[in-house]
Design a protein around this motif. Structure first.
Motif, PDB file in Angstrom:
ATOM      1  N   VAL A 201       0.828  -1.197   0.000  1.00 29.94           N
ATOM      2  CA  VAL A 201       0.000   0.000   0.000  1.00 29.94           C
ATOM      3  C   VAL A 201       0.866   1.253   0.000  1.00 29.94           C
ATOM      4  CG1 VAL A 201      -1.708   1.330   1.298  1.00 29.94           C
ATOM      5  CG2 VAL A 201      -1.931  -1.154   1.124  1.00 29.94           C
ATOM      6  N   ARG A 202       1.862   1.269   0.841  1.00 30.41           N
ATOM      7  CA  ARG A 202       2.695   2.470   0.958  1.00 30.41           C
ATOM      8  C   ARG A 202       3.377   2.816  -0.362  1.00 30.41           C
ATOM      9  NH1 ARG A 202       6.413   3.826   6.263  1.00 30.41           N
ATOM     10  NH2 ARG A 202       6.741   6.042   5.757  1.00 30.41           N
ATOM     11  N   SER A 203       3.728   1.800  -1.144  1.00 35.19           N
ATOM     12  CA  SER A 203       4.398   2.040  -2.423  1.00 35.19           C
ATOM     13  C   SER A 203       3.453   2.608  -3.485  1.00 35.19           C
ATOM     14  CB  SER A 203       5.021   0.737  -2.935  1.00 35.19           C
ATOM     15  OG  SER A 203       4.006  -0.202  -3.282  1.00 35.19           O
ATOM     16  N   GLN A 204       2.134   2.516  -3.235  1.00 31.90           N
ATOM     17  CA  GLN A 204       1.157   2.963  -4.218  1.00 31.90           C
ATOM     18  C   GLN A 204       0.529   4.329  -3.887  1.00 31.90           C
ATOM     19  OE1 GLN A 204      -1.626  -0.250  -5.660  1.00 31.90           O
ATOM     20  NE2 GLN A 204      -0.669  -1.415  -4.005  1.00 31.90           N
ATOM     21  N   VAL A 205       0.897   4.887  -2.753  1.00 31.66           N
ATOM     22  CA  VAL A 205       0.274   6.156  -2.349  1.00 31.66           C
ATOM     23  C   VAL A 205       1.348   7.202  -2.089  1.00 31.66           C
ATOM     24  CG1 VAL A 205      -1.674   4.913  -1.344  1.00 31.66           C
ATOM     25  CG2 VAL A 205       0.223   5.615   0.129  1.00 31.66           C
TER      26      VAL A 205
ATOM     27  N   PRO B 144       3.370  10.209   0.025  1.00 26.55           N
ATOM     28  CA  PRO B 144       3.753  10.334   1.435  1.00 26.55           C
ATOM     29  C   PRO B 144       2.667  11.027   2.262  1.00 26.55           C
ATOM     30  CG  PRO B 144       5.602  10.905   0.018  1.00 26.55           C
ATOM     31  CD  PRO B 144       4.400  10.755  -0.879  1.00 26.55           C
ATOM     32  N   GLU B 145       1.970  11.998   1.648  1.00 32.01           N
ATOM     33  CA  GLU B 145       0.897  12.711   2.356  1.00 32.01           C
ATOM     34  C   GLU B 145      -0.255  11.760   2.679  1.00 32.01           C
ATOM     35  OE1 GLU B 145       3.435  15.468   0.197  1.00 32.01           O
ATOM     36  OE2 GLU B 145       2.268  13.742  -0.508  1.00 32.01           O
ATOM     37  N   GLU B 146      -0.600  10.907   1.706  1.00 30.30           N
ATOM     38  CA  GLU B 146      -1.680   9.959   1.970  1.00 30.30           C
ATOM     39  C   GLU B 146      -1.273   8.946   3.027  1.00 30.30           C
ATOM     40  OE1 GLU B 146      -4.185   6.336  -0.154  1.00 30.30           O
ATOM     41  OE2 GLU B 146      -3.619   8.075  -1.402  1.00 30.30           O
ATOM     42  N   TRP B 147      -0.043   8.487   2.996  1.00 33.46           N
ATOM     43  CA  TRP B 147       0.376   7.512   4.002  1.00 33.46           C
ATOM     44  C   TRP B 147       0.332   8.132   5.412  1.00 33.46           C
ATOM     45  CZ3 TRP B 147       0.400   2.561   4.392  1.00 33.46           C
ATOM     46  CH2 TRP B 147       1.011   1.974   5.505  1.00 33.46           C
ATOM     47  N   ALA B 148       0.782   9.367   5.526  1.00 32.02           N
ATOM     48  CA  ALA B 148       0.737  10.049   6.826  1.00 32.02           C
ATOM     49  C   ALA B 148      -0.704  10.173   7.316  1.00 32.02           C
ATOM     50  CB  ALA B 148       1.383  11.422   6.721  1.00 32.02           C
ATOM     51  N   LEU B 149      -1.616  10.463   6.391  1.00 36.78           N
ATOM     52  CA  LEU B 149      -3.028  10.547   6.752  1.00 36.78           C
ATOM     53  C   LEU B 149      -3.556   9.186   7.175  1.00 36.78           C
ATOM     54  CD1 LEU B 149      -5.633  12.253   6.901  1.00 36.78           C
ATOM     55  CD2 LEU B 149      -6.033  11.678   4.488  1.00 36.78           C
ATOM     56  N   ARG B 150      -3.141   8.140   6.467  1.00 37.66           N
ATOM     57  CA  ARG B 150      -3.562   6.781   6.835  1.00 37.66           C
ATOM     58  C   ARG B 150      -3.129   6.443   8.266  1.00 37.66           C
ATOM     59  NH1 ARG B 150      -4.823   2.731   3.101  1.00 37.66           N
ATOM     60  NH2 ARG B 150      -5.257   3.506   0.992  1.00 37.66           N
ATOM     61  N   VAL B 151      -1.919   6.797   8.615  1.00 41.25           N
ATOM     62  CA  VAL B 151      -1.423   6.511   9.966  1.00 41.25           C
ATOM     63  C   VAL B 151      -2.243   7.273  10.997  1.00 41.25           C
ATOM     64  CG1 VAL B 151       0.543   6.758  11.528  1.00 41.25           C
ATOM     65  CG2 VAL B 151       0.906   5.926   9.190  1.00 41.25           C
ATOM     66  N   ASP B 152      -2.503   8.545  10.739  1.00 44.44           N
ATOM     67  CA  ASP B 152      -3.308   9.343  11.674  1.00 44.44           C
ATOM     68  C   ASP B 152      -4.723   8.790  11.805  1.00 44.44           C
ATOM     69  OD1 ASP B 152      -1.478  11.126  12.625  1.00 44.44           O
ATOM     70  OD2 ASP B 152      -2.182  12.844  11.464  1.00 44.44           O
ATOM     71  N   LEU B 153      -5.336   8.414  10.681  1.00 39.21           N
ATOM     72  CA  LEU B 153      -6.712   7.923  10.727  1.00 39.21           C
ATOM     73  C   LEU B 153      -6.775   6.563  11.426  1.00 39.21           C
ATOM     74  CD1 LEU B 153      -9.657   8.407  10.041  1.00 39.21           C
ATOM     75  CD2 LEU B 153      -9.250   7.393   7.779  1.00 39.21           C
ATOM     76  N   ALA B 154      -5.822   5.700  11.159  1.00 43.01           N
ATOM     77  CA  ALA B 154      -5.785   4.413  11.853  1.00 43.01           C
ATOM     78  C   ALA B 154      -5.616   4.627  13.354  1.00 43.01           C
ATOM     79  CB  ALA B 154      -4.649   3.548  11.307  1.00 43.01           C
ATOM     80  N   ALA B 155      -4.787   5.595  13.718  1.00 44.87           N
ATOM     81  CA  ALA B 155      -4.615   5.930  15.136  1.00 44.87           C
ATOM     82  C   ALA B 155      -5.923   6.408  15.736  1.00 44.87           C
ATOM     83  CB  ALA B 155      -3.538   6.996  15.287  1.00 44.87           C
TER      84      ALA B 155
ATOM     85  N   PRO C 184      -5.400  14.582   0.781  1.00 44.73           N
ATOM     86  CA  PRO C 184      -4.954  15.863   0.213  1.00 44.73           C
ATOM     87  C   PRO C 184      -4.910  15.815  -1.312  1.00 44.73           C
ATOM     88  CG  PRO C 184      -3.550  15.211   2.042  1.00 44.73           C
ATOM     89  CD  PRO C 184      -4.442  14.039   1.754  1.00 44.73           C
ATOM     90  N   GLY C 185      -5.300  16.928  -1.928  1.00 48.85           N
ATOM     91  CA  GLY C 185      -5.308  17.005  -3.385  1.00 48.85           C
ATOM     92  C   GLY C 185      -6.646  17.467  -3.914  1.00 48.85           C
TER      93      GLY C 185
END
Length: 255
Positions: free
Chosen positions: A9-13, A15-26, A49-50
């Protein structure tokens, strides 16, 4: 439980989306930790973002304490999957969230709960009472939406949009609570205040004594007070500490 590699997943998104994913999962993990979840039946959505109206939402069927950054599902405004995922989504559950994201550019995150205290207060005719310091923050940006049944119909969306307006706290009558934030941290901290407001109100009313209310004049200056209390940092005054709390117990939300 179906799994998917976080590396994939991380390779397909971005860096901004991955950071958001981490925050949302948290955020999902914190909602579970504080006892606000309703098995698998509520949602927290975050706008990626975008310029595209793309969102992250929970995989339907997972408990909130199981959700990880990579298991979150990427969808469009109509809840169609945009990234391959083994997890199902619940389009009906996105009905409320999608219509708020559609009309509120500032709605980076929408958090909805069915907590015992929240539903109890949503059923009280007087709604949120000005009886606690917590309630003053809520009342400064509060709206109500009448119950129309389980939120499955698109025709309810315009009324929900109208009722919410520019408020950041919404009481869904006979249903639960909802907060809007510019980001995940802001929506979570708002819900923390909202939930405690409701718990305090239920406790105070159950005591049987006459209640003392807050002077209405105090409510008008709460935006400025919030800035002072958080030293201008808003929800970021507490969010890093909340992440550290998760990291001490189970950092797997980052996977």
């Amino acid at each position: 439980m179906s799994t998917i590699s976080s590396t994939d997943v991380r390779s397909q998104v971005s860096p901004e989306e991955w950071a958001l994913r981490v925050d949302l999962a948290a955020c999902y993990r914190l909602v579970a930790l504080y006892g606000w979840s309703d098995l698998v039946f509520t949602h927290i959505s975050a706008r990626i973002p975008g310029p595209e109206h793309h969102f992250l939402i929970n995989p339907y069927g997972l408990m909130f304490d199981e959700i990880t950054a990579s298991s979150l599902v990427k969808v469009d405004q109509h809840c169609n999957k945009l990234l391959d995922s083994p997890h199902p989504v619940n389009p009906a559950g996105f009905t409320i969230h999608s219509c708020i994201h559609a009309v509120r550019e500032d709605a980076g995150c929408v958090l909805h709960t069915h907590t015992r205290a929240g539903v109890a207060v949503s059923a009280q005719q007087h709604g949120i009472l000005p009886i606690s310091q917590q309630s003053t923050f809520v009342l400064a940006s509060l709206a109500y939406h009448d119950y129309e049944g389980v939120a499955l119909r698109d025709d309810e969306q315009p009324r929900l949009q109208r009722d919410l307006g520019q408020a950041n706290y919404l009481v869904l009558r006979n249903h639960g609570l909802l907060t809007v934030g510019r980001g995940v941290a802001e929506a979570f901290l708002a819900m923390y205040t909202f939930e405690n407001t409701c718990r305090i109100q239920i406790d105070a009313l159950s005591g049987g004594s006459a209640l003392t209310t807050v002077n209405p004049a105090i409510l008008s200056g709460m935006a400025q007070v919030y800035t002072q209390v958080t030293k201008g940092m808003g929800a970021q005054i507490a969010w890093p500490a909340l992440l550290r709390k998760l990291d001490r117990t189970d950092p797997s939300y980052k996977e």
